[in-house]
Design a protein around this motif. Structure first.
Motif, mmCIF file in Angstrom:
data_model
loop_
_atom_site.group_PDB
_atom_site.id
_atom_site.type_symbol
_atom_site.label_atom_id
_atom_site.label_comp_id
_atom_site.label_asym_id
_atom_site.label_seq_id
_atom_site.Cartn_x
_atom_site.Cartn_y
_atom_site.Cartn_z
ATOM 1 N N THR A 150 0.591 4.328 -2.688
ATOM 2 C CA THR A 150 -0.635 4.201 -3.469
ATOM 3 C C THR A 150 -1.452 5.483 -3.383
ATOM 4 O OG1 THR A 150 -0.710 1.856 -2.974
ATOM 5 C CG2 THR A 150 -2.744 2.845 -3.745
ATOM 6 N N VAL A 204 -1.572 7.005 0.443
ATOM 7 C CA VAL A 204 -1.055 6.178 1.531
ATOM 8 C C VAL A 204 0.461 6.292 1.528
ATOM 9 C CG1 VAL A 204 -0.945 3.848 2.495
ATOM 10 C CG2 VAL A 204 -2.983 4.582 1.257
ATOM 11 N N LEU A 232 0.772 -1.235 0.000
ATOM 12 C CA LEU A 232 0.000 0.000 0.000
ATOM 13 C C LEU A 232 0.808 1.292 0.000
ATOM 14 C CD1 LEU A 232 -3.088 -0.731 2.255
ATOM 15 C CD2 LEU A 232 -3.052 -0.244 -0.178
#
Length: 86
Positions: A70, A85, A67
């Motif tokens: 992202t 993120v 993640l």
């Protein structure tokens, strides 16, 4: 590496942006009891569907660790939302 910070930006009606920065670790600690219930429910679902619980957990961890970096951007008319993120 586990995500450390989630930044959410939302366009206001006047055209400006509202930005929220959410630290992941404190939110995770507050929601830990619900996370444990979700893991137990996932374990039951894995056993009911004959999916390897270890493989499912490994896949979920791989998604979590992927993640950072992202960005999600959604725009519809005058509304816009961006989630980043880090």
């Amino acid at each position: 590496m586990m995500p450390q910070l989630v930044t959410v930006r939302r366009r206001r009606a006047n055209g400006g942006w509202l930005r929220l920065q959410i630290p992941v670790l404190p939110v995770l600690l507050v929601l830990l009891p619900l996370l444990l219930l979700a893991v137990l429910a996932g374990l039951v679902a894995c056993l009911a569907t004959r999916v390897s619980p270890v493989g499912a957990l490994r896949g979920a961890a791989a998604v979590l660790w992927a993640l950072p970096g992202t960005r999600f951007e959604i725009a519809e008319g005058r509304s816009a939302l961006m989630v980043s993120v880090r």
